[in-house]
Design a protein around this motif. Sequence first.
Motif, short mmCIF file in Angstrom:
data_model
loop_
_atom_site.label_atom_id
_atom_site.label_comp_id
_atom_site.label_asym_id
_atom_site.label_seq_id
_atom_site.Cartn_x
_atom_site.Cartn_y
_atom_site.Cartn_z
N VAL A 8 24.02 -10.08 89.55
CA VAL A 8 23.48 -11.42 89.41
C VAL A 8 22.77 -11.48 88.06
N VAL A 9 23.09 -12.48 87.26
CA VAL A 9 22.46 -12.65 85.95
C VAL A 9 21.61 -13.91 85.98
N VAL A 10 20.38 -13.78 85.55
CA VAL A 10 19.47 -14.92 85.49
C VAL A 10 19.12 -15.13 84.02
N SER A 11 19.37 -16.32 83.52
CA SER A 11 19.02 -16.66 82.16
C SER A 11 17.71 -17.44 82.18
N VAL A 12 16.75 -16.97 81.42
CA VAL A 12 15.42 -17.57 81.43
C VAL A 12 15.24 -18.49 80.24
N GLY A 13 14.92 -19.74 80.52
CA GLY A 13 14.54 -20.66 79.46
C GLY A 13 13.05 -20.46 79.20
N ASP A 48 21.88 -10.26 95.69
CA ASP A 48 20.93 -9.68 94.75
C ASP A 48 20.23 -8.46 95.35
N ASP A 49 20.06 -7.44 94.56
CA ASP A 49 19.28 -6.26 94.95
C ASP A 49 18.13 -6.15 93.96
N VAL A 50 16.97 -6.66 94.34
CA VAL A 50 15.84 -6.70 93.42
C VAL A 50 15.25 -5.32 93.13
N SER A 51 15.77 -4.29 93.80
CA SER A 51 15.30 -2.94 93.49
C SER A 51 16.06 -2.35 92.31
N LYS A 52 17.01 -3.11 91.76
CA LYS A 52 17.81 -2.66 90.61
C LYS A 52 17.86 -3.77 89.58
N CYS A 53 16.78 -3.95 88.87
CA CYS A 53 16.67 -5.04 87.91
C CYS A 53 16.60 -4.49 86.49
N PHE A 54 17.34 -5.10 85.58
CA PHE A 54 17.28 -4.76 84.17
C PHE A 54 16.96 -6.02 83.39
N LEU A 55 16.15 -5.89 82.37
CA LEU A 55 15.83 -7.01 81.50
C LEU A 55 16.62 -6.85 80.22
N MET A 56 17.22 -7.95 79.75
CA MET A 56 18.04 -7.89 78.54
C MET A 56 17.72 -9.08 77.65
N GLY A 57 17.75 -8.85 76.36
CA GLY A 57 17.56 -9.94 75.42
C GLY A 57 18.11 -9.58 74.06
N THR A 58 18.51 -10.60 73.31
CA THR A 58 19.01 -10.44 71.96
C THR A 58 18.05 -11.07 70.98
N CYS A 59 17.78 -10.39 69.89
CA CYS A 59 16.91 -10.86 68.82
C CYS A 59 15.53 -11.17 69.38
N ALA A 60 15.06 -12.41 69.27
CA ALA A 60 13.74 -12.75 69.81
C ALA A 60 13.70 -12.52 71.31
#
Length: 106
Positions: A8-13, A48-60
């Motif tokens: 599951v991918v969540v994009s944060v504004g 969703d398995d909230v015990s396996k979360c990764f945070l990702m971002g590009t540039c800023a």
Amino acid sequence: MAGKLAVVVVSVGYHLAPMHRLPAASDDSVVALNWIKSADDVWLRRFDDVSKCFLMGTCAGGNISYHAGLRASNAVDDFVPLKIGGLILHHPLFGGVQKAASELTI
């Protein structure tokens, strides 16, 4: 990416500068983490398995992901059952007021 990895991918504004001063963007990301851990959505809970979360971002976004992860690591108990397994920082933008010696040669 989500389909290939079966995740599951969540994009944060987030609030943008200069209208919103830092750390508004990091605050928004922490709000998103709190939403993920407590969302009462049947579809999200099923896939969703909230015990396996990764945070990702590009540039800023890499910088924001780093700071959101840092804040979450300092308050691990506040995010249970969410567990951040790591950060994926794609060309993170880390900069200061003064340029480093290596930046001056570019």
